[in-house]
Write a protein that holds these residues in place. Structure first.
Motif, PDB file in Angstrom:
ATOM      1  N   MET A  86       0.828  -1.206   0.000  1.00 39.99           N
ATOM      2  CA  MET A  86       0.000   0.000   0.000  1.00 39.99           C
ATOM      3  C   MET A  86       0.863   1.257   0.000  1.00 39.99           C
ATOM      4  O   MET A  86       0.591   2.227  -0.691  1.00 39.99           O
ATOM      5  CB  MET A  86      -0.923  -0.005   1.231  1.00 39.99           C
ATOM      6  CG  MET A  86      -2.001   1.080   1.223  1.00 39.99           C
ATOM      7  SD  MET A  86      -2.894   1.231   2.796  1.00 39.99           S
ATOM      8  CE  MET A  86      -3.577  -0.395   2.993  1.00 39.99           C
ATOM      9  N   SER A  87       1.942   1.224   0.770  1.00 40.09           N
ATOM     10  CA  SER A  87       2.749   2.432   0.947  1.00 40.09           C
ATOM     11  C   SER A  87       3.594   2.769  -0.271  1.00 40.09           C
ATOM     12  O   SER A  87       4.162   3.851  -0.345  1.00 40.09           O
ATOM     13  CB  SER A  87       3.651   2.270   2.169  1.00 40.09           C
ATOM     14  OG  SER A  87       4.509   1.165   2.007  1.00 40.09           O
ATOM     15  N   THR A  88       3.726   1.831  -1.234  1.00 37.28           N
ATOM     16  CA  THR A  88       4.541   2.104  -2.421  1.00 37.28           C
ATOM     17  C   THR A  88       3.747   2.823  -3.497  1.00 37.28           C
ATOM     18  O   THR A  88       4.324   3.305  -4.475  1.00 37.28           O
ATOM     19  CB  THR A  88       5.095   0.793  -2.999  1.00 37.28           C
ATOM     20  OG1 THR A  88       4.000  -0.069  -3.356  1.00 37.28           O
ATOM     21  CG2 THR A  88       5.982   0.078  -1.990  1.00 37.28           C
ATOM     22  N   LEU A  89       2.441   2.904  -3.352  1.00 38.76           N
ATOM     23  CA  LEU A  89       1.611   3.562  -4.341  1.00 38.76           C
ATOM     24  C   LEU A  89       1.702   5.075  -4.200  1.00 38.76           C
ATOM     25  O   LEU A  89       1.900   5.598  -3.112  1.00 38.76           O
ATOM     26  CB  LEU A  89       0.152   3.126  -4.184  1.00 38.76           C
ATOM     27  CG  LEU A  89      -0.162   1.655  -4.477  1.00 38.76           C
ATOM     28  CD1 LEU A  89      -1.582   1.329  -4.034  1.00 38.76           C
ATOM     29  CD2 LEU A  89       0.003   1.360  -5.961  1.00 38.76           C
ATOM     30  N   PRO A  90       1.517   5.808  -5.289  1.00 40.97           N
ATOM     31  CA  PRO A  90       1.508   7.273  -5.192  1.00 40.97           C
ATOM     32  C   PRO A  90       0.236   7.761  -4.514  1.00 40.97           C
ATOM     33  O   PRO A  90      -0.779   7.052  -4.453  1.00 40.97           O
ATOM     34  CB  PRO A  90       1.559   7.714  -6.660  1.00 40.97           C
ATOM     35  CG  PRO A  90       0.914   6.587  -7.410  1.00 40.97           C
ATOM     36  CD  PRO A  90       1.316   5.333  -6.678  1.00 40.97           C
TER      37      PRO A  90
END
Length: 363
Positions: free
Chosen positions: A1-5
């Motif tokens: 989740m945290s790698t998405l913009p």
């Protein structure tokens, strides 16, 4: 989740900038304010449900016929039937100093709306709830550009629990599955994001398994969209035992949800500020995220009403801020714009809780 913009990087940047600078103010109770309007059955139904069915439903199937049950008390429905009232509540809290406004969507899932035979409204309730809050925040931001306002899209706990049996004679029975909860949360979150929510808050969590279904749904939804919004998580300590309904302490609750890398973790509802303090203090000592709280105005009295005055509540929460425990604070059941105004004044001159330095800890 945290790698998405980020879906709205400019809004997230403004929010994070504000969080670094000062303690941010959440709004207060919605139900408390709505009770003051003393709406009857007709007041809740409005023109759309005047004739005992959903006048806007394309097909009047069984789900579109709430004529056999009362709609009074379905506060979320007022988003559609009396948007003027909901907008008025948002405006009152903004005028009182709130930085973040929660959508009127606490029960806007198919599971919760099924009690009124209105489950077909779930997406619309979330979409319009977010649009109402978005319009209120944008109007206030235009007046005070130095203090931008933000919309929190609310995902409530639903009326069911995945960890506990509703039948004392059958402890293995469950009336909801993880998959059903995730589907409900996905539909609701889609509406909130489409309506313009800056943040999604999974709140009043009494069962961490329900919350995990919500967090799973959000993770999947963000990947489908290819972008994410910040997530806030707020549990509830159900009584003075110091545990959630599903049995977790504040520390255990935090470690159960930290994998979602939320913007904030906190507690709301159930207890007053005095009784919530030790649990907020625990979170403040361990959380890598920001810490939030929006407690009730004390414990309910024999009449189900809340007696804690704005002055007393502000004094207690002021001590939270003075001791460096808080990043976001507001009010839950029993609180009004007067409470929020007093709380905002009490924390104004105190710096926000500093996030722990992970690099220093690792060293």
């Amino acid at each position: 989740m945290s790698t998405l913009p980020w879906l709205h990087p400019d809004r997230v940047a403004l929010l994070e900038q504000a969080l670094r600078r000062r303690i941010l103010i959440l709004d207060g109770g919605m139900g408390t304010m709505l009770q003051g309007h003393e709406l009857d059955e007709g007041g809740f139904r409005g023109a759309r449900f005047e004739h005992g069915h959903d006048g806007h439903a394309e097909f009047h199937d069984n789900h579109a016929h709430p004529g056999g049950c009362d709609l009074k008390g379905n506060n979320d429905l007022l988003t559609l039937t009396r948007p003027d009232i909901i907008r008025g509540v948002h405006d009152a809290y903004l005028e009182a100093g709130a930085d973040l406004i929660e959508t009127n969507t606490f029960n806007s899932t198919r599971i919760s709306q099924a009690d009124y035979k209105l489950q077909h409204l779930a997406h619309e309730l979330n979409l319009e709830g977010a649009r109402l809050a978005r319009a209120a925040c944008d109007a206030m931001t235009a007046k005070t550009p130095h203090q931008p306002r933000f919309v929190i899209g609310v995902l409530g706990p639903t009326s069911r629990t995945a960890s506990l049996s509703p039948d004392v004679n059958d402890p293995g029975f469950r009336n909801v599955t993880f998959e059903e909860l995730a589907e409900n949360y996905t539909e609701a979150a889609n509406g909130l994001i489409d309506g313009g929510a800056d943040v999604i808050m999974v709140e009043t969590i009494f069962d961490t398994l329900n919350a995990k279904a919500a967090l799973f749904a959000l993770s999947e939804l963000f990947h489908q969209r290819g972008a994410r919004v910040p997530v806030m998580i707020s549990g509830t300590i159900t009584d003075r035992s110091g545990r959630t309904l599903s049995g977790q302490t504040a520390e255990a609750f935090y470690y159960s949800v930290r994998h979602a890398r939320p913007l904030s973790v906190g507690f709301n509802c159930a207890l007053g500020a005095d009784d919530l303090r030790p649990h907020i203090q625990t979170l403040s000592g361990i959380a890598e995220s920001y810490v939030s709280t929006h407690p009730n105005a004390g414990l309910p009295n024999a009449f189900g009403e809340y007696d804690e005055s704005p002055e007393h509540m502000a004094e207690v929460i002021g001590s939270f801020a003075r001791d460096g425990l808080l990043n976001l604070v507001g009010g839950c059941c029993g609180t009004t714009p007067a409470h929020i105004r007093a709380i905002a004044a009490a924390v104004r001159n105190h710096p926000p809780r500093a996030l722990p330095s992970l690099d220093a800890e690792a060293a």
